[in-house]
Design an enzyme around this catalytic site. Sequence first.
Site, short mmCIF file in Angstrom:
data_model
loop_
_atom_site.label_atom_id
_atom_site.label_comp_id
_atom_site.label_asym_id
_atom_site.label_seq_id
_atom_site.Cartn_x
_atom_site.Cartn_y
_atom_site.Cartn_z
CB ALA A 180 20.05 24.41 2.81
CE1 TYR A 228 14.07 17.83 7.85
CE2 TYR A 228 15.72 19.48 7.31
CZ TYR A 228 14.54 18.83 7.01
OH TYR A 228 13.84 19.19 5.90
N1 GDD Z 1 11.37 29.62 13.09
C1 GDD Z 1 11.66 30.84 13.55
N2 GDD Z 1 10.73 31.54 14.25
N3 GDD Z 1 12.91 31.33 13.35
C2 GDD Z 1 13.18 32.56 13.81
C3 GDD Z 1 12.24 33.35 14.52
C4 GDD Z 1 10.96 32.81 14.73
O1 GDD Z 1 10.08 33.41 15.34
N4 GDD Z 1 12.84 34.51 14.83
C5 GDD Z 1 14.08 34.47 14.36
N5 GDD Z 1 14.32 33.28 13.74
C6 GDD Z 1 15.59 32.84 13.19
C7 GDD Z 1 16.05 31.46 13.66
O2 GDD Z 1 16.61 31.53 14.96
C8 GDD Z 1 17.09 31.13 12.58
O3 GDD Z 1 18.34 31.68 12.93
C9 GDD Z 1 16.54 31.84 11.34
O4 GDD Z 1 15.50 32.72 11.78
C10 GDD Z 1 15.93 30.89 10.33
O5 GDD Z 1 15.09 30.01 11.03
P1 GDD Z 1 14.18 28.92 10.31
O6 GDD Z 1 13.51 29.52 9.13
O7 GDD Z 1 13.31 28.32 11.36
O8 GDD Z 1 15.21 27.77 9.91
P2 GDD Z 1 16.59 27.63 9.06
O9 GDD Z 1 16.68 28.58 7.94
O10 GDD Z 1 17.72 27.66 10.03
O11 GDD Z 1 16.40 26.17 8.53
C11 GDD Z 1 15.20 25.87 7.83
O12 GDD Z 1 15.45 25.76 6.46
C12 GDD Z 1 16.21 24.66 6.12
C13 GDD Z 1 16.46 24.68 4.63
O13 GDD Z 1 17.25 25.77 4.31
C14 GDD Z 1 14.57 24.66 8.45
O14 GDD Z 1 13.23 24.54 8.07
C15 GDD Z 1 15.25 23.42 8.04
O15 GDD Z 1 14.43 22.31 8.40
C16 GDD Z 1 15.46 23.42 6.54
O16 GDD Z 1 16.20 22.30 6.15
#
Ligand code: GDD
Length: 336
Positions: free
Chosen positions: A121, A151
Site C-alpha cells: 500500500a 520503500y
Molecule cells: N510501528 C509503530 N510502532 N507504529 C506506531 C506505534 C508504534 O509503537 N505507535 C503508533 N504508531 C503509528 C505510526 O506512527 C503510524 O502512523 C501507524 O501507527 C502505522 O504504523 P506502521 O504499522 O508502522 O506502518 P504503516 O501502516 O504506516 O505502513 C506499514 O504498512 C505498509 C503497508 O500498508 C509499513 O510496514 C509499510 O512498510 C507497509 O508497506
Amino acid sequence: MIKNKKILVVGAGGFIGGHLINRLLQNKNILIAADIKPKEYWFQDFEEVKNHYSMDMKDINNCRKVTKDVDYVFNMACNMGGMGFIENNKAECMQSVLINTNLLISCKENKIKKYFFSSSACAYNKSKQQKANIEGLKEEDAYPADPEDGYGWEKLFSERMCRHFMEDYKLPVRVARYHNIYGPYGTFDGGREKAPAALCRKVIKAKKNNEKKIEVWGDGKQTRTFLYIDDCIEGTLRLFESDYTEPVNIGSDEQVSINKMIEIIEDISGTNKLQREYKLDKPKGVRGRSSNNDLAKKILKWSFKIKLKAGLKKTYDWIDSEVSKHGSNLSRYTKS
Ligand code: GDD
C-alpha cells in the site's frame, strides 16, 4: 488450489513467506525456501521443505541457481519494516529493487511458469492519504505516481518491471498490494515492527511491569486497515491462480484509528486503560490509509474474514507467550 508443483518462496524466513510455505506444503507441493537470513533467524521453518538456502538475492547468480527447474516463484523478499524502519532506511529499502530485478531476469531465463510479487500500500499516491477518514484507496490511485519515499518507490517501480517482463517476455506475473499484514510469527520488537505488533508488545510489557502508560507514535488519530495473515495468504493464493495480471489490493474493510486499535488491545489484555504518551516527533507515515477491496471481491470472489479483534487476540497471545518464554532474548523475532 496449487497442487503438485515445485515452488520457490524467496523471503521464506520472513513473516508472510513462512506462513505461505506452511499453507503450500498442505497440497503436496515441493517447496524450495530462500532467505538472506541465516536459518536460525527464520521466523518459521518446516522439515518438509526440500531445500533451504540462506543467500542474498541481490546477487543474480544466486537467483539463477534457486530458480532452476521450479514451476512457480513467490517473491516475498524485501528489506522492510514498519514506519520506524522505512522512514529511516530509504536507501536500504530501495536496494530491494535488485532482488526483484534479478529474480525476474532469472525467471525469464529459466522459463518459470508464473511469478508473484509482493507489493505494498506504500505504492499509493501520498496526496490521497492526507486525511484520517479517507475513502479506501482504489488500485488506480497509485497514479499519478507519488508514493512513500524510498520503500514505496521501490515497490511501484518493481510492479512496473513485473508488468514489462510480462508484456515483453511473456512471463506471467501476479502482483498484490498488501495493506499492513499482521499476526503471529512476525517482528514485534527491535525497530522493524509495525503498529499492531508494536502496540501489543507495549501493552504486554506495561501489564507485566505494572506500568500505567504506553508510548504512541503520533496523536493516535491516524487510520489504517490491517489484514490478518491467514486472510492475506488466502487472498494471495486466489490472486495467484486468477487470470488477473494488474496489481490488486489485499486488505481488510475495517478502518480503525491507532487509538481505537489500542483500546481493542487493552480489552484483550484485561488491563485498565493505560495513559497514552503521544510522541509527535516519531515516524507517522500517512495520515489515513485504507484499502478499497471492490476489485478483489469482483475478480477473486474474496474478502477478509478475520475481524481485527479476533486477529489481534491471536497476535497478542502469541507475543505474550514469546515474551514469557524468551524474556529479553528475542533475536529470532527482532532480526531483519
Ligand atoms: N510501528 C509503530 N510502532 N507504529 C506506531 C506505534 C508504534 O509503537 N505507535 C503508533 N504508531 C503509528 C505510526 O506512527 C503510524 O502512523 C501507524 O501507527 C502505522 O504504523 P506502521 O504499522 O508502522 O506502518 P504503516 O501502516 O504506516 O505502513 C506499514 O504498512 C505498509 C503497508 O500498508 C509499513 O510496514 C509499510 O512498510 C507497509 O508497506
